[in-house]
Design an enzyme around this catalytic site. Sequence first.
Site, PDB file in Angstrom:
ATOM      1  N   PRO A   2       0.834  -1.212   0.000  1.00  0.00           N
ATOM      2  CA  PRO A   2       0.000   0.000   0.000  1.00  0.00           C
ATOM      3  C   PRO A   2       0.866   1.260   0.000  1.00  0.00           C
ATOM      4  CG  PRO A   2      -0.752  -1.556   1.664  1.00  0.00           C
ATOM      5  CD  PRO A   2       0.553  -2.077   1.130  1.00  0.00           C
ATOM      6  N   GLU A   3       0.487   2.220  -0.826  1.00  0.00           N
ATOM      7  CA  GLU A   3       1.213   3.487  -0.911  1.00  0.00           C
ATOM      8  C   GLU A   3       0.311   4.607  -0.384  1.00  0.00           C
ATOM      9  OE1 GLU A   3       2.953   3.895  -4.859  1.00  0.00           O
ATOM     10  OE2 GLU A   3       2.934   1.727  -5.131  1.00  0.00           O
ATOM     11  N   ARG A 114       1.875 -11.906   5.911  1.00  0.00           N
ATOM     12  CA  ARG A 114       3.332 -12.024   5.796  1.00  0.00           C
ATOM     13  C   ARG A 114       4.099 -11.531   7.017  1.00  0.00           C
ATOM     14  NH1 ARG A 114       5.148 -12.316   0.429  1.00  0.00           N
ATOM     15  NH2 ARG A 114       7.177 -12.694   1.385  1.00  0.00           N
TER      16      ARG A 114
END
Length: 274
Positions: A2-3, A114
């Site tokens: 995500p940015e 993750r």
Amino acid sequence: MPELPEVETVVRSLRQPLIGRTITGAVFPTDPGRQVNLDPVLIGQRIAGQRVEAINRRAKYLLFRLSADTLIIHLKMTGHLYVLPADEPNPFDRWVRVRFPLDNGQELRFSDSRRFGRVYLCSEPEDVLPDLGPEPLEDDFTLDIFRKRLKGRKGVLKSLLLNQAFIAGVGNIYADEALHIARLHPQRHADSLNDDEVARLYMGIRQALADGVRYEGASINWYRKPDGSRGQSQNHLRAYRERGDDQPCPVCGGPIMTIRVGQRGTHFCPTCQT
Ligand SMILES: [Zn+2]
């Protein structure tokens, strides 16, 4: 990962269910290891009774300003935040790393398959956050300031845009998008740009990110909005392509090329970006 547009969308979606609520604890179903900055038991004790005063974003970090502390969360690759009634299960619960129960029977959950995400509780955000460049969508980020920050930089444009200390919040997708809008080759060197090209790059960064926020982020891999729905930015991309997606350049109709720049897959139009 995500940015800026994805994190901004999450921030905006979490304000309504969380602001004004009091967090009553923190439950870690498994040992969070290095995902947290304090002992998990201590986090639970310290956060209990703190009210959510504000939720903001800095670069790709979510900042929850609480009565006494700030809770900082970085989603990294697979982080997902959502608010549900405490007894309501959700498919993302399979990877839930921490639950924050609230005073109204709801719960803020952080799921992260993750485990690259980070959850920090601190009194001073500056102690935890790294050196971060200006926020590109803020009004005080002017072309003049951008020009000054660019001065003396010699690296290639793609790598420079990914440098969080140079400019905050841009990642692989929106760097490719910004350079396509600016009609600049990702391997151009920062010190080779003329005045017009600097202005185009400035506009390209702002437009790529503003479009990303408008379409509520790109749900290409893991990113989902807190309610589980997808953003729509992936349907409006100019140059960024996933493997196997051979859609042509929307401007000239030619093929989009993929190269590696600084170990990152980089997508651009060899006709439009010189
Ligand atoms: Zn093109």
